[in-house]
Motif scaffolding. Structure first.
Motif, PDB file in Angstrom:
ATOM      1  N   GLU A 174      34.957  35.347  27.425  1.00 34.31           N
ATOM      2  CA  GLU A 174      34.675  34.649  26.168  1.00 34.31           C
ATOM      3  C   GLU A 174      35.565  35.079  25.018  1.00 34.31           C
ATOM      4  O   GLU A 174      35.361  34.671  23.870  1.00 34.31           O
ATOM      5  N   ILE A 188      29.656  35.502  23.446  1.00 32.92           N
ATOM      6  CA  ILE A 188      28.975  35.289  24.730  1.00 32.92           C
ATOM      7  C   ILE A 188      27.872  34.252  24.547  1.00 32.92           C
ATOM      8  O   ILE A 188      27.717  33.330  25.356  1.00 32.92           O
ATOM      9  N   SER A 204      29.402  30.798  24.001  1.00 34.94           N
ATOM     10  CA  SER A 204      29.981  30.252  25.234  1.00 34.94           C
ATOM     11  C   SER A 204      28.903  29.639  26.123  1.00 34.94           C
ATOM     12  O   SER A 204      29.173  28.672  26.849  1.00 34.94           O
ATOM     13  N   LEU A 205      27.703  30.175  26.061  1.00 33.35           N
ATOM     14  CA  LEU A 205      26.597  29.645  26.863  1.00 33.35           C
ATOM     15  C   LEU A 205      25.943  28.445  26.195  1.00 33.35           C
ATOM     16  O   LEU A 205      25.650  27.438  26.855  1.00 33.35           O
ATOM     17  N   PHE A 226      31.630  31.094  32.753  1.00 31.22           N
ATOM     18  CA  PHE A 226      30.334  30.645  32.243  1.00 31.22           C
ATOM     19  C   PHE A 226      29.858  29.398  32.970  1.00 31.22           C
ATOM     20  O   PHE A 226      28.649  29.191  33.132  1.00 31.22           O
TER      21      PHE A 226
END
Length: 355
Positions: free
Chosen positions: A325, A179, A182-183, A337
């Motif tokens: 993700e 997570i 992915s950001l 995202f």
């Protein structure tokens, strides 16, 4: 001769082979995933559970720590039809009991027909059916793990830098590492915060988005996280994944419920109610949103119509029950995202304050 035993809450005891010694207990659940066993075993959402793999061979491409989702194995034990030495040695090194050479098809069928249930496990030279039953007798239900967030959350805040384009306050209720990546890959700086972080700390960060992660257990037990979402609802864009969706729904006067055996696997079909598009998703949850409250259900599970996506334009909310993700995949829904960061880009709110 068997040197491991699995005692089920329905009274049955399965004989097995010990692959990593020990005795333990937990809620027996299964995953249908045929890849991603490293990711599953390091997923904090499996805390306090005993993970059964329905795929018959686990470990056929080894163990590499760069694929881990956290820094340790989270299930209390692992069960497989056949487990390779690589996986067995990894689990033994982590102190996590593991067994194989039993009929996992019967275990999975039992859970599907009777629901997720408690079990006790004894593996190794001292293992007996009686020891497994002793463990079972001490097993608590998932709703009884009142402070499970403390077992999986970070103790102290920290930041993972992207390109500084946006600031995301990520509440760690047992988050998967992918997570964060992915950001950050999309340019966001991610401030990882404890599950019980106070509103003042979030306000001082002045983030563009408040994001609630996945995690284990009953969402009703994450009262402090729910209160945090309630504090910033309407003042800050909100996002959530898995447990995060459930907590956000509860914060908007919704409700959650325990599922019979949950969704755990890499082939769960999800339909978008606006476009009709169906995507394949990875999931790992035993609770679901029964009532979305003030939010709108935008996506549902094709198999059972449970809520897979919630949104609100009025409050700038977007959540997903599944894992966009997910590693090693599928990656059909990674655009989530982009949608989260679009709220940060388009939002008119620039400064947040704790009441």
């Amino acid at each position: 001769m068997a040197d491991a035993y699995v005692a089920l809450a329905d009274g049955r005891v399965f004989e097995a082979r010990a692959r990593a010694p020990g005795r333990t207990r937990g809620e027996l659940v299964f995953t249908t995933a045929y890849t991603g066993y490293e990711e599953s075993l390091t997923d904090p959402s499996y805390e306090e559970q005993v993970l059964t793999f329905s795929y018959p061979l686990i470990g056929n491409y080894g163990v590499r720590d760069e694929r881990f989702e956290s820094d340790r194995v989270h299930p209390n034990a692992a069960i497989a039809r056949e487990m390779t030495d690589d996986v067995a040695e990894w689990l033994a090194g982590e102190g996590v009991p593991a067994v194989d050479h039993l009929d996992t098809r019967e275990l999975v069928t039992t859970v599907r027909e009777e629901g997720a249930m408690n079990c006790g496990i004894a593996a190794g030279p001292e293992a007996t059916p009686e020891v497994a039953k002793e463990e079972l007798a001490e097993c608590k239900g998932m709703s009884e793990h009142l402070d499970i967030g403390k077992q999986v959350s970070t103790d102290d805040p920290y930041t993972v830098e992207g390109d500084g384009e946006h600031d995301v306050a990520l509440v760690d209720c047992g988050m998967k590492g992918s997570i964060v990546s992915s950001l950050t890959e999309r340019g966001a700086d991610v401030h990882v915060l404890p599950y019980d972080v106070d509103a003042e700390t979030v306000a001082e960060l002045d983030p563009d988005v408040l994001f609630v992660s996945n995690g284990p257990g009953d969402p009703a037990n994450f009262e402090s996280t729910q209160a945090l979402v309630e504090e910033f609802a309407g003042d800050l864009p909100l996002a959530g994944i898995c447990l995060g969706q459930q907590i956000v729904a509860r914060a908007f006067d919704g409700d959650t419920e325990k599922m019979a055996f949950g969704h755990r696997g890499v082939n769960q079909p999800v339909r978008d109610l606006r476009t009709g598009q169906v995507v394949m998703t990875t999931q790992n949850h035993g609770y679901s949103v029964a009532d979305p409250g003030d939010l709108t259900v935008t996506q549902v599970n094709v198999n059972d119509d449970t809520a897979e996506g919630l949104e609100s334009e009025e409050y700038d909310v977007v959540t997903r029950q599944y894992h966009p993700e997910a590693n090693p995949g599928p990656h059909d829904s990674l655009g989530f995202f982009d949608d989260v960061l679009a709220m940060a880009e388009n939002g008119t709110r620039t400064t947040v304050k704790a009441d």
